[in-house]
Design a protein around this motif. Structure first.
Motif, PDB file in Angstrom:
ATOM      1  N   MET A   1       0.803  -1.188   0.000  1.00 40.51           N
ATOM      2  CA  MET A   1       0.000   0.000   0.000  1.00 40.51           C
ATOM      3  C   MET A   1       0.862   1.275   0.000  1.00 40.51           C
ATOM      4  SD  MET A   1      -3.069  -0.818  -0.098  1.00 40.51           S
ATOM      5  CE  MET A   1      -4.333  -1.913   0.352  1.00 40.51           C
ATOM      6  N   LEU A   2       1.939   1.275   0.768  1.00 41.01           N
ATOM      7  CA  LEU A   2       2.813   2.453   0.791  1.00 41.01           C
ATOM      8  C   LEU A   2       3.488   2.626  -0.563  1.00 41.01           C
ATOM      9  CD1 LEU A   2       4.069   4.825   2.221  1.00 41.01           C
ATOM     10  CD2 LEU A   2       5.763   3.282   3.208  1.00 41.01           C
ATOM     11  N   LYS A   4       2.264   1.806  -3.411  1.00 40.71           N
ATOM     12  CA  LYS A   4       1.237   2.357  -4.294  1.00 40.71           C
ATOM     13  C   LYS A   4       1.090   3.857  -4.067  1.00 40.71           C
ATOM     14  CE  LYS A   4      -3.602   1.968  -5.524  1.00 40.71           C
ATOM     15  NZ  LYS A   4      -4.881   1.360  -5.245  1.00 40.71           N
ATOM     16  N   CYS A   5       1.105   4.274  -2.819  1.00 46.66           N
ATOM     17  CA  CYS A   5       1.024   5.696  -2.469  1.00 46.66           C
ATOM     18  C   CYS A   5       2.198   6.459  -3.088  1.00 46.66           C
ATOM     19  CB  CYS A   5       1.003   5.845  -0.953  1.00 46.66           C
ATOM     20  SG  CYS A   5       0.887   7.539  -0.352  1.00 46.66           S
ATOM     21  N   GLU A   8       1.784   6.799  -6.913  1.00 48.44           N
ATOM     22  CA  GLU A   8       0.721   7.698  -7.360  1.00 48.44           C
ATOM     23  C   GLU A   8       1.079   9.173  -7.247  1.00 48.44           C
ATOM     24  OE1 GLU A   8      -2.654   6.426  -5.093  1.00 48.44           O
ATOM     25  OE2 GLU A   8      -3.068   4.766  -6.456  1.00 48.44           O
ATOM     26  N   THR A   9       2.142   9.505  -6.579  1.00 51.17           N
ATOM     27  CA  THR A   9       2.533  10.906  -6.434  1.00 51.17           C
ATOM     28  C   THR A   9       3.704  11.227  -7.342  1.00 51.17           C
ATOM     29  OG1 THR A   9       3.154  12.621  -4.871  1.00 51.17           O
ATOM     30  CG2 THR A   9       4.048  10.450  -4.473  1.00 51.17           C
ATOM     31  N   LEU A  19       4.926  12.194   4.781  1.00 53.16           N
ATOM     32  CA  LEU A  19       4.568  10.950   4.116  1.00 53.16           C
ATOM     33  C   LEU A  19       3.660  10.092   4.999  1.00 53.16           C
ATOM     34  CD1 LEU A  19       4.893   9.143   1.642  1.00 53.16           C
ATOM     35  CD2 LEU A  19       6.985   8.231   2.679  1.00 53.16           C
ATOM     36  N   VAL A  22       0.077  11.635   4.992  1.00 48.97           N
ATOM     37  CA  VAL A  22      -0.644  11.345   3.750  1.00 48.97           C
ATOM     38  C   VAL A  22      -1.075   9.882   3.711  1.00 48.97           C
ATOM     39  CG1 VAL A  22      -0.392  11.166   1.233  1.00 48.97           C
ATOM     40  CG2 VAL A  22       0.460  13.185   2.437  1.00 48.97           C
ATOM     41  N   PHE A  23      -0.160   8.987   4.054  1.00 45.57           N
ATOM     42  CA  PHE A  23      -0.459   7.557   3.988  1.00 45.57           C
ATOM     43  C   PHE A  23      -1.492   7.144   5.027  1.00 45.57           C
ATOM     44  CE2 PHE A  23       0.576   3.059   4.964  1.00 45.57           C
ATOM     45  CZ  PHE A  23       0.188   2.533   3.739  1.00 45.57           C
ATOM     46  N   GLU A  25      -3.896   8.782   6.228  1.00 43.99           N
ATOM     47  CA  GLU A  25      -5.239   9.279   5.942  1.00 43.99           C
ATOM     48  C   GLU A  25      -6.083   8.194   5.276  1.00 43.99           C
ATOM     49  OE1 GLU A  25      -4.735  12.804   3.613  1.00 43.99           O
ATOM     50  OE2 GLU A  25      -4.194  14.020   5.355  1.00 43.99           O
ATOM     51  N   ASN A  26      -5.452   7.335   4.520  1.00 43.17           N
ATOM     52  CA  ASN A  26      -6.161   6.279   3.792  1.00 43.17           C
ATOM     53  C   ASN A  26      -6.055   4.908   4.456  1.00 43.17           C
ATOM     54  OD1 ASN A  26      -6.929   8.055   1.702  1.00 43.17           O
ATOM     55  ND2 ASN A  26      -4.892   7.884   0.829  1.00 43.17           N
ATOM     56  N   GLU A  27      -4.989   4.681   5.186  1.00 41.66           N
ATOM     57  CA  GLU A  27      -4.745   3.391   5.832  1.00 41.66           C
ATOM     58  C   GLU A  27      -4.550   3.594   7.327  1.00 41.66           C
ATOM     59  OE1 GLU A  27      -4.769   0.444   4.235  1.00 41.66           O
ATOM     60  OE2 GLU A  27      -5.136   1.485   2.351  1.00 41.66           O
TER      61      GLU A  27
END
Length: 59
Positions: A1-2, A4-5, A8-9, A19, A22-23, A25-27
């Motif tokens: 998942m990280l 992928k984060c 995407e940036t 970092l 930001v990460f 916030e979704n996980e």
């Protein structure tokens, strides 16, 4: 998942706290687990730390 984060940036450099914010916030992840994940990415040469202490993508 990280990973992928990071993919995407468009940014290449990150402050570790930025970092994580930001990460996380979704996980839902603790900072300790987040740092272990960064360790693995470092060992796989997917990220590095520059002289300023920033996390830098190597891909």
């Amino acid at each position: 998942m990280l990973l992928k984060c990071l993919l995407e940036t468009e940014d290449k450099k990150f402050d570790i706290n930025q970092l994580y914010k930001v990460f996380s916030e979704n996980e839902k992840i603790s900072f300790v687990l987040f740092s272990y994940t960064l360790d693995w990415l470092f060992m796989l040469s997917l990220v590095r730390v520059n002289d300023k202490g920033e996390i830098v993508k190597c891909f």
